[in-house]
Design a protein around this motif. Structure first.
Motif, PDB file in Angstrom:
ATOM      1  N   THR A  71      47.259  30.938  33.502  1.00  0.00           N
ATOM      2  CA  THR A  71      47.449  32.346  33.145  1.00  0.00           C
ATOM      3  C   THR A  71      46.671  33.243  34.107  1.00  0.00           C
ATOM      4  OG1 THR A  71      47.600  31.779  30.796  1.00  0.00           O
ATOM      5  CG2 THR A  71      47.093  34.073  31.314  1.00  0.00           C
ATOM      6  N   ILE A  72      47.304  34.328  34.510  1.00  0.00           N
ATOM      7  CA  ILE A  72      46.574  35.390  35.220  1.00  0.00           C
ATOM      8  C   ILE A  72      46.429  36.548  34.245  1.00  0.00           C
ATOM      9  CG2 ILE A  72      46.656  37.090  37.101  1.00  0.00           C
ATOM     10  CD1 ILE A  72      48.254  35.080  38.769  1.00  0.00           C
ATOM     11  N   VAL A  73      45.222  37.048  34.073  1.00  0.00           N
ATOM     12  CA  VAL A  73      45.002  38.231  33.232  1.00  0.00           C
ATOM     13  C   VAL A  73      44.623  39.397  34.147  1.00  0.00           C
ATOM     14  CG1 VAL A  73      43.578  39.292  31.443  1.00  0.00           C
ATOM     15  CG2 VAL A  73      44.360  36.931  31.176  1.00  0.00           C
ATOM     16  N   ILE A  74      45.431  40.439  34.099  1.00  0.00           N
ATOM     17  CA  ILE A  74      45.141  41.648  34.879  1.00  0.00           C
ATOM     18  C   ILE A  74      44.605  42.697  33.920  1.00  0.00           C
ATOM     19  CG2 ILE A  74      46.119  43.470  36.332  1.00  0.00           C
ATOM     20  CD1 ILE A  74      48.169  41.431  37.342  1.00  0.00           C
ATOM     21  N   SER A  75      43.358  43.105  34.130  1.00  0.00           N
ATOM     22  CA  SER A  75      42.775  44.139  33.273  1.00  0.00           C
ATOM     23  C   SER A  75      42.541  45.395  34.109  1.00  0.00           C
ATOM     24  CB  SER A  75      41.472  43.660  32.625  1.00  0.00           C
ATOM     25  OG  SER A  75      40.538  43.275  33.612  1.00  0.00           O
ATOM     26  N   ALA A  76      42.420  46.531  33.410  1.00  0.00           N
ATOM     27  CA  ALA A  76      42.230  47.800  34.121  1.00  0.00           C
ATOM     28  C   ALA A  76      41.308  48.698  33.323  1.00  0.00           C
ATOM     29  CB  ALA A  76      43.572  48.492  34.324  1.00  0.00           C
ATOM     30  N   SER A  77      40.461  49.416  34.048  1.00  0.00           N
ATOM     31  CA  SER A  77      39.598  50.409  33.411  1.00  0.00           C
ATOM     32  C   SER A  77      39.154  51.408  34.479  1.00  0.00           C
ATOM     33  CB  SER A  77      38.366  49.739  32.794  1.00  0.00           C
ATOM     34  OG  SER A  77      37.458  50.720  32.349  1.00  0.00           O
ATOM     35  N   LEU A  78      39.522  52.651  34.261  1.00  0.00           N
ATOM     36  CA  LEU A  78      39.181  53.685  35.239  1.00  0.00           C
ATOM     37  C   LEU A  78      37.672  53.712  35.494  1.00  0.00           C
ATOM     38  CD1 LEU A  78      40.259  56.176  36.874  1.00  0.00           C
ATOM     39  CD2 LEU A  78      39.643  57.552  34.893  1.00  0.00           C
ATOM     40  N   GLY A  79      36.907  53.888  34.422  1.00  0.00           N
ATOM     41  CA  GLY A  79      35.456  53.975  34.557  1.00  0.00           C
ATOM     42  C   GLY A  79      34.798  52.605  34.708  1.00  0.00           C
ATOM     43  N   GLY A  80      35.513  51.578  34.282  1.00  0.00           N
ATOM     44  CA  GLY A  80      34.997  50.214  34.411  1.00  0.00           C
ATOM     45  C   GLY A  80      33.991  49.813  33.346  1.00  0.00           C
ATOM     46  N   THR A  81      33.800  50.682  32.348  1.00  0.00           N
ATOM     47  CA  THR A  81      32.758  50.395  31.349  1.00  0.00           C
ATOM     48  C   THR A  81      33.299  50.259  29.922  1.00  0.00           C
ATOM     49  OG1 THR A  81      32.385  52.764  31.067  1.00  0.00           O
ATOM     50  CG2 THR A  81      30.963  51.641  32.645  1.00  0.00           C
ATOM     51  N   THR A  82      34.587  50.519  29.710  1.00  0.00           N
ATOM     52  CA  THR A  82      35.139  50.452  28.343  1.00  0.00           C
ATOM     53  C   THR A  82      34.849  49.068  27.751  1.00  0.00           C
ATOM     54  OG1 THR A  82      36.851  52.008  28.962  1.00  0.00           O
ATOM     55  CG2 THR A  82      37.258  50.709  26.982  1.00  0.00           C
TER      56      THR A  82
END
Ligand SMILES: N[C@@H]1[C@@H](O)[C@H](O)[C@@H](COP(=O)(O)O)O[C@@H]1O
Length: 325
Positions: A71-82
């Motif tokens: 599995t590849i999990v792609i995560s995203a967070s603008l600020g990177g801290t959520t």
């Protein structure tokens, strides 16, 4: 931890993982919505990959049982801290998945948590507002192409090369329409928002973040196909709608909704990819996937005008940054 191009990241992953079965997209809020076009592309174009999109804590509390080495999990967070998104990235690694994080913040916890990272722009202009979304799609295109072959890879690259300039170019002309929208909608308590296809979560994002979070305007939102299966009952004279229209396969759904809005004299604003010349940069086999970037980029101007007309800055919050929750 490495920051690299979509192409080189998937190449590196493929060295260690000859086969993969699944690609999951995980984030919160606007960042989850930004992953939607990549998810939509994978679901439509891959012949063998399973895919899903989910909010951070759903992955943390109830991850699919088949998450593992393939599995590849792609995560995203603008600020990177959520916290939910950072935790999801860590959890994905614990489960054996390969993780890629997209963030605007280079040294952030999500960047530190992921094996592969892409740091994207955001502040410079309207085009940068959709860089996260565009790079997520680029990752999906690389995954499908490198693992299975994608017939329209070159056509997609041409669209990637043109999308940012198209947004910046079109932004120059939307000022008057954006101002008109702001004047017409500034006193509304509710705005209904619709879109279809890869753009579905642009409706979600516009409604949940630009309208509800940043303007405190209630904003029910749904796929323009689903509009006819319930929500259309609220279509009466002057009821306020925002309709995104794609250039591509699902345009018929948006046009059907438009006809119904006109039939009952609703108050509607149409944000139409055809008006902004999407087909000048995106060929017919890939155009569907580039509607969300163009429409998001352009609508940002409308949101800014709405905020100005209402004297309610987009940065104003009641709870966020103020409370523990
Ligand atoms: N209220 C904000 C949202 O506006 C934002 O979309 C979300 C994700 O933020 P980030 O992309 O930094 O992870 O976090 C918070 O919930």
């Amino acid at each position: 931890m490495s920051s690299n191009t979509a192409e080189s990241i998937i190449k590196a992953i493929k060295k260690d993982h000859k086969a993969i079965k699944q690609v999951l997209f995980v984030g919160c809020g606007a960042s989850m919505a930004d992953l939607y076009p990549a998810y939509y592309f994978t679901l439509r174009e891959s012949k063998s990959l399973q895919t899903a999109i989910m909010t951070g804590n759903e992955f943390n509390f109830d991850a699919p049982k088949n998450v593992g080495q393939d599995t590849i999990v792609i995560s995203a967070s603008l600020g990177g801290t959520t916290p939910e998104s950072v935790e999801a990235t860590k959890h994905a690694r614990e489960l054996g998945a390969t993780t890629i994080a997209l963030s605007h913040n280079e040294g952030s916890p999500i960047v530190q948590a992921a094996e592969y990272t892409i740091v994207h722009g955001f502040d410079k202009n309207y085009a940068e507002k959709v860089e996260k979304m565009t790079l997520a799609l680029k990752l999906a295109v690389e995954i499908v192409n490198q693992y299975e072959g994608y017939d329209y890879y070159e056509e997609a690259q041409t669209a990637f090369d043109g999308i940012y300039d198209l947004i910046e170019d079109q932004i120059k002309y939307v000022g008057p329409s954006a101002k008109k929208f702001a004047e017409q909608y500034k006193d509304e308590k509710t705005i209904y928002v619709m879109a279809s296809g890869a753009t579905q979560d642009v409706a979600y994002s516009t409604a949940n973040f630009l309208f509800m979070e940043m303007q405190w305007i209630a904003a029910p939102n749904y796929n323009s196909g689903e509009y006819f299966h319930g929500p259309f009952e609220l279509t009466v004279k002057d009821a306020p709608f925002l309709l995104y229209a794609n250039d591509g396969k699902t345009r018929k759904m948006d046009m059907r909704a438009l006809t119904f809005l006109q039939r009952f004299d609703a108050k509607y604003t149409l944000i139409d990819a055809k008006d902004f010349g999407l087909s000048s940069i995106a060929g017919p086999n890939v155009i569907d996937y580039f509607n969300p970037m163009l429409l998001t980029g352009v609508f940002r101007k409308y949101a800014e005008e709405l905020a100005a007309a209402r004297n309610h800055p987009l940065s104003k919050r009641r709870y966020m940054w103020k409370l523990e929750y």
